[in-house]
Design an enzyme around this catalytic site. Structure first.
Site, PDB file in Angstrom:
ATOM      1  N   LYS A  38      -9.112  -7.314  10.156  1.00  0.00           N
ATOM      2  CA  LYS A  38      -8.948  -8.021   8.911  1.00  0.00           C
ATOM      3  C   LYS A  38      -8.019  -7.208   7.792  1.00  0.00           C
ATOM      4  CE  LYS A  38     -13.267  -5.800   6.960  1.00  0.00           C
ATOM      5  NZ  LYS A  38     -14.568  -6.115   6.665  1.00  0.00           N
ATOM      6  N   ARG A 136     -25.794  -9.005   1.670  1.00  0.00           N
ATOM      7  CA  ARG A 136     -24.667  -9.573   1.437  1.00  0.00           C
ATOM      8  C   ARG A 136     -24.434 -10.981   1.923  1.00  0.00           C
ATOM      9  NH1 ARG A 136     -19.377  -6.047   3.003  1.00  0.00           N
ATOM     10  NH2 ARG A 136     -19.935  -6.733   4.857  1.00  0.00           N
ATOM     11  N   TYR A 264       5.963   4.913 -19.452  1.00  0.00           N
ATOM     12  CA  TYR A 264       5.401   3.814 -20.676  1.00  0.00           C
ATOM     13  C   TYR A 264       4.256   4.478 -21.307  1.00  0.00           C
ATOM     14  CZ  TYR A 264       7.627  -0.007 -18.012  1.00  0.00           C
ATOM     15  OH  TYR A 264       8.323  -0.984 -17.590  1.00  0.00           O
ATOM     16  N   MET A 313       4.889  -0.608 -12.329  1.00  0.00           N
ATOM     17  CA  MET A 313       4.610  -1.546 -11.474  1.00  0.00           C
ATOM     18  C   MET A 313       5.599  -1.136 -10.095  1.00  0.00           C
ATOM     19  SD  MET A 313       5.641  -5.516 -11.397  1.00  0.00           S
ATOM     20  CE  MET A 313       4.576  -5.986 -12.724  1.00  0.00           C
TER      21      MET A 313
END
Length: 369
Positions: A38, A136, A264, A313
């Site tokens: 997965k 779950r 930043y 990013m």
């Protein structure tokens, strides 16, 4: 291994084969192996991983969602595929692509039987998920009579397996809890088999269960993280090899004077003259903003280069003040020598999160035998 000239994730099939052979050395002959592929093969490439595992002799695959199974079928993977978290919306894909759903609730059982009957299916394979403590997904022991009674009224489906999932098999401080789960699953299975009148496959061991609890191997074992090189234990990790190596390169080197800032929001302010290297990888590629400001590093020419300021990013800046390097040199984010286990620990996370976060825009490079 080749030097990176861009950001790449190398997928080492030799490492995968090593891990598969080590894990299967822990199980007795005749026990089936289900490989979990997965999340793009735990962040790598599910098709590449699946094809190699077929050559190694795997019996089953598991994915989380039906579209992941459809990807494998589109790549001509014919091996049985268990869908661990099917949704009614995807029943059409599930049946059309011969995927096998985990049925985990009364509602899901009713809905899938109705769908299978509408599609005129006979003995369509389903897998019954039982909750023994993870809380779950899953039926509980008191659901057995309902399941058997409902199945007795249809020929549209047939139980291929019954399974559960261990919650803490890697933590030996929770050994008693795990043993209680195993015994609970054994008890449920015996009741289910008696009332069904036939025996489906039984499985509940994940990678750590395979290693730590041989009594939980039953008819089949499931391995996910172990295949990709992590055994949830430092001693076991010595026998496993990380499959993925995330690499990038130095785009530019700057001299940062005392008092100047980097990135930043002026996330780093130099206390002394500093050399920073900018790398073309950021939070859009899988390096979360929880790194930075001294948390996390990459390895350049064998030395750790701490991440400076805030993760951008598409870029990070790292401290190379005391590292002999130049623009174009390779930087390793994680791999065999600088592991995802170590790097994820820097932000109180786990290897699973880091390796599965690698963006699909990062180029995959397959290293073959």
């Amino acid at each position: 291994m080749p030097k990176a000239s861009e950001t790449v994730l190398e997928i080492d099939l030799n490492a995968l084969a090593n891990n598969y052979r080590y894990i299967t050395s822990k199980i007795k002959s005749g026990t089936k192996v289900l490989a979990v592929v997965k999340a793009f093969g735990y962040g790598s490439d599910s098709v590449v991983i699946a094809r190699e595992l077929i050559d190694l002799g795997v019996d089953y695959f598991a994915v989380a969602y039906a579209n992941e199974g459809e990807t494998l079928r589109n790549a001509s993977v014919a091996t049985p595929i268990l869908v661990l978290h099917p949704l009614p919306f995807n029943f059409e894909i599930t049946v059309n692509r011969c995927l096998e759903p985990s049925i985990y609730s009364r509602k899901m059982l009713e809905e899938f039987i109705a769908f299978a009957e509408e599609k005129k299916q006979k003995n369509y394979p389903i897998h019954l998920k039982f909750n023994t403590g993870l809380n779950r997904l899953g039926f509980v022991e008191n659901d057995v009579d309902f399941i058997v009674e409902r199945l007795s009224k249809t020929e549209s489906v047939k139980v291929k397996s019954a399974f559960s999932h261990l919650a803490a098999s890697e933590d030996l401080k929770e050994k008693q809890f795990t043993l209680t789960q195993i015994e609970g699953f054994r008890r449920i299975s015996e009741e289910l088999i008696l009332k069904l009148g036939y025996k489906p496959l039984l499985h509940c061991a994940n990678t750590s269960g395979i290693i730590n609890f041989p009594e939980a191997h039953f008819d089949m074992v499931r391995t996910g993280i172990g295949l990709y090189g992590f055994g949830n234990d430092k001693e076991e990790n010595k026998h496993l090899k990380p499959v993925g190596t995330l690499k990038t390169v130095i785009s530019q080197i700057h001299k940062i004077e005392k008092g100047e800032s980097v990135g930043y929001n002026r996330g780093y302010i130099a206390e002394n003259t500093t050399r920073s290297a900018t790398l073309p990888i950021g939070h859009a590629d899988g390096i979360p903003r929880s790194y930075g400001k001294g948390k996390g590093w990459v390895t350049i020419n064998g030395e750790k280069a701490a991440i400076l300021g805030n993760v951008c990013m598409d870029m990070i800046m790292v401290d190379v003040t005391n590292i002999a390097c130049e623009e174009g040199d390779e930087a390793i984010v994680f791999g065999p020598s600088a592991t995802a286990d170590e790097l994820s620990a820097a932000i109180n996370s786990i290897s699973y999160e880091l390796i599965t976060a690698v963006s699909q825009r990062v180029k995959r490079v397959v290293l073959r035998k």
